[in-house]
Design a protein around this motif. Structure first.
Motif, PDB file in Angstrom:
ATOM      1  N   VAL A 125       0.872  -1.172   0.000  1.00  0.00           N
ATOM      2  CA  VAL A 125       0.000   0.000   0.000  1.00  0.00           C
ATOM      3  C   VAL A 125       0.904   1.215   0.000  1.00  0.00           C
ATOM      4  O   VAL A 125       1.788   1.349   0.845  1.00  0.00           O
ATOM      5  CB  VAL A 125      -0.921   0.000   1.245  1.00  0.00           C
ATOM      6  N   ARG A 126       0.682   2.073  -0.966  1.00  0.00           N
ATOM      7  CA  ARG A 126       1.445   3.316  -1.046  1.00  0.00           C
ATOM      8  C   ARG A 126       0.449   4.463  -1.210  1.00  0.00           C
ATOM      9  O   ARG A 126      -0.511   4.331  -1.960  1.00  0.00           O
ATOM     10  CB  ARG A 126       2.425   3.272  -2.208  1.00  0.00           C
ATOM     11  N   ALA A 127       0.682   5.535  -0.523  1.00  0.00           N
ATOM     12  CA  ALA A 127      -0.193   6.711  -0.558  1.00  0.00           C
ATOM     13  C   ALA A 127      -1.627   6.328  -0.194  1.00  0.00           C
ATOM     14  O   ALA A 127      -2.586   6.836  -0.766  1.00  0.00           O
ATOM     15  CB  ALA A 127      -0.131   7.393  -1.928  1.00  0.00           C
ATOM     16  N   GLY A 128      -1.778   5.358   0.716  1.00  0.00           N
ATOM     17  CA  GLY A 128      -3.094   4.977   1.217  1.00  0.00           C
ATOM     18  C   GLY A 128      -3.928   4.113   0.295  1.00  0.00           C
ATOM     19  O   GLY A 128      -5.086   3.834   0.574  1.00  0.00           O
ATOM     20  N   SER A 169       0.391  -2.873  -5.281  1.00  0.00           N
ATOM     21  CA  SER A 169       0.780  -4.060  -6.041  1.00  0.00           C
ATOM     22  C   SER A 169       0.410  -5.317  -5.268  1.00  0.00           C
ATOM     23  O   SER A 169       0.206  -5.282  -4.061  1.00  0.00           O
ATOM     24  CB  SER A 169       2.286  -4.042  -6.335  1.00  0.00           C
ATOM     25  N   GLU A 170       0.326  -6.413  -6.012  1.00  0.00           N
ATOM     26  CA  GLU A 170       0.034  -7.722  -5.435  1.00  0.00           C
ATOM     27  C   GLU A 170       1.194  -8.631  -5.786  1.00  0.00           C
ATOM     28  O   GLU A 170       1.858  -8.442  -6.798  1.00  0.00           O
ATOM     29  CB  GLU A 170      -1.254  -8.290  -6.029  1.00  0.00           C
ATOM     30  N   HIS A 171       1.381  -9.642  -4.947  1.00  0.00           N
ATOM     31  CA  HIS A 171       2.502 -10.542  -5.193  1.00  0.00           C
ATOM     32  C   HIS A 171       2.198 -11.912  -4.599  1.00  0.00           C
ATOM     33  O   HIS A 171       1.473 -12.027  -3.610  1.00  0.00           O
ATOM     34  CB  HIS A 171       3.775  -9.971  -4.567  1.00  0.00           C
ATOM     35  N   ALA A 172       2.748 -12.941  -5.211  1.00  0.00           N
ATOM     36  CA  ALA A 172       2.674 -14.306  -4.688  1.00  0.00           C
ATOM     37  C   ALA A 172       4.090 -14.845  -4.615  1.00  0.00           C
ATOM     38  O   ALA A 172       4.924 -14.525  -5.465  1.00  0.00           O
ATOM     39  CB  ALA A 172       1.827 -15.185  -5.605  1.00  0.00           C
ATOM     40  N   ASP A 227       9.620  -7.332  -2.135  1.00  0.00           N
ATOM     41  CA  ASP A 227       9.694  -5.920  -1.767  1.00  0.00           C
ATOM     42  C   ASP A 227       9.562  -5.801  -0.250  1.00  0.00           C
ATOM     43  O   ASP A 227       8.650  -6.392   0.339  1.00  0.00           O
ATOM     44  CB  ASP A 227       8.544  -5.188  -2.472  1.00  0.00           C
ATOM     45  N   PRO A 228      10.444  -5.074   0.403  1.00  0.00           N
ATOM     46  CA  PRO A 228      10.359  -4.936   1.865  1.00  0.00           C
ATOM     47  C   PRO A 228       9.031  -4.328   2.331  1.00  0.00           C
ATOM     48  O   PRO A 228       8.618  -4.536   3.466  1.00  0.00           O
ATOM     49  CB  PRO A 228      11.529  -4.020   2.230  1.00  0.00           C
ATOM     50  N   ALA A 229       8.341  -3.596   1.441  1.00  0.00           N
ATOM     51  CA  ALA A 229       7.054  -3.006   1.797  1.00  0.00           C
ATOM     52  C   ALA A 229       5.905  -4.006   1.671  1.00  0.00           C
ATOM     53  O   ALA A 229       4.766  -3.696   2.018  1.00  0.00           O
ATOM     54  CB  ALA A 229       6.778  -1.789   0.915  1.00  0.00           C
ATOM     55  N   MET A 230       6.196  -5.207   1.184  1.00  0.00           N
ATOM     56  CA  MET A 230       5.170  -6.227   0.970  1.00  0.00           C
ATOM     57  C   MET A 230       4.657  -6.726   2.319  1.00  0.00           C
ATOM     58  O   MET A 230       5.437  -7.040   3.207  1.00  0.00           O
ATOM     59  CB  MET A 230       5.761  -7.391   0.166  1.00  0.00           C
ATOM     60  N   VAL A 231       3.347  -6.831   2.435  1.00  0.00           N
ATOM     61  CA  VAL A 231       2.711  -7.347   3.640  1.00  0.00           C
ATOM     62  C   VAL A 231       1.939  -8.599   3.246  1.00  0.00           C
ATOM     63  O   VAL A 231       1.126  -8.574   2.316  1.00  0.00           O
ATOM     64  CB  VAL A 231       1.741  -6.297   4.249  1.00  0.00           C
ATOM     65  N   GLU A 232       2.213  -9.681   3.937  1.00  0.00           N
ATOM     66  CA  GLU A 232       1.496 -10.923   3.657  1.00  0.00           C
ATOM     67  C   GLU A 232       0.053 -10.789   4.142  1.00  0.00           C
ATOM     68  O   GLU A 232      -0.208 -10.360   5.255  1.00  0.00           O
ATOM     69  CB  GLU A 232       2.178 -12.116   4.359  1.00  0.00           C
ATOM     70  N   ILE A 233      -0.899 -11.162   3.247  1.00  0.00           N
ATOM     71  CA  ILE A 233      -2.311 -11.089   3.623  1.00  0.00           C
ATOM     72  C   ILE A 233      -2.917 -12.468   3.856  1.00  0.00           C
ATOM     73  O   ILE A 233      -3.982 -12.591   4.429  1.00  0.00           O
ATOM     74  CB  ILE A 233      -3.142 -10.315   2.570  1.00  0.00           C
ATOM     75  N   GLY A 234      -2.231 -13.501   3.400  1.00  0.00           N
ATOM     76  CA  GLY A 234      -2.715 -14.860   3.600  1.00  0.00           C
ATOM     77  C   GLY A 234      -1.797 -15.859   2.936  1.00  0.00           C
ATOM     78  O   GLY A 234      -0.874 -15.475   2.211  1.00  0.00           O
ATOM     79  N   ARG A 235      -2.088 -17.126   3.190  1.00  0.00           N
ATOM     80  CA  ARG A 235      -1.260 -18.182   2.618  1.00  0.00           C
ATOM     81  C   ARG A 235      -2.115 -19.419   2.421  1.00  0.00           C
ATOM     82  O   ARG A 235      -3.108 -19.614   3.106  1.00  0.00           O
ATOM     83  CB  ARG A 235      -0.056 -18.485   3.503  1.00  0.00           C
TER      84      ARG A 235
END
Length: 155
Positions: free
Chosen positions: A117-120, A124-127, A142-150
């Motif tokens: 999430v950038r600027a609120g 991007s999405e990633h797997a 990306d260090p800004a990547m937050v895991e949302i599930g697995r």
């Protein structure tokens, strides 16, 4: 030409692994085109929330060296095959291909999903895929990547 020479000199075992990776990437692409994402995830295992960050405690868990080598070989084969595909093999396709290759060898893997999430706003999405704590596909993250599930294996 250089890629062709490299492919011819890598030896039959590595050639077979790259061919398997290419076939797995193609199968992943077709699967994503022909089936809903919900159905694919249901077939792969259970979707669970991200695990809390583990507390640092001493040495990492030891992994069988033969198993570690197999995981590393699959990571290598996907990295080699993906740029050779006639389509852009994205992170989800690479992760699904790696998971299929690991499953054929009896190795469970975890398919992670995340976003930035950038600027609120979602940016991007990633797997990405891990097996025994080893990154298989979708790295670097990306260090800004937050895991949302697995997706974890049923069991």
């Amino acid at each position: 030409m250089r890629r062709a020479i490299t492919a011819l000199t890598m030896g039959p075992a590595r050639q077979a692994l790259v061919i398997e990776a290419a076939a797995s990437l193609l199968a992943a692409r077709l699967r994503l085109r022909l089936r809903s994402f919900g159905r694919i995830t249901a077939e792969l295992g259970r979707f669970v929330p991200p695990a809390p960050a583990p507390a640092p405690v001493g040495a990492p868990v030891p992994v069988d060296p033969v198993r570690r080598r197999r995981i590393s070989q699959i990571r290598w084969a996907i990295a080699v095959a993906a740029p050779l595909m006639p389509f852009r093999a994205v992170c989800l396709q690479r992760s699904l291909a790696g998971r299929a290759m690991l499953a054929r060898r009896g190795i469970d893997a975890i398919l992670h999903f995340g976003g930035t999430v950038r600027a609120g706003a979602p940016d991007s999405e990633h797997a990405w895929l891990t097996a025994d704590g080893i990154g298989v596909a979708g790295y670097p993250i990306d260090p800004a990547m937050v895991e949302i599930g697995r997706i974890v294996p049923r069991g």
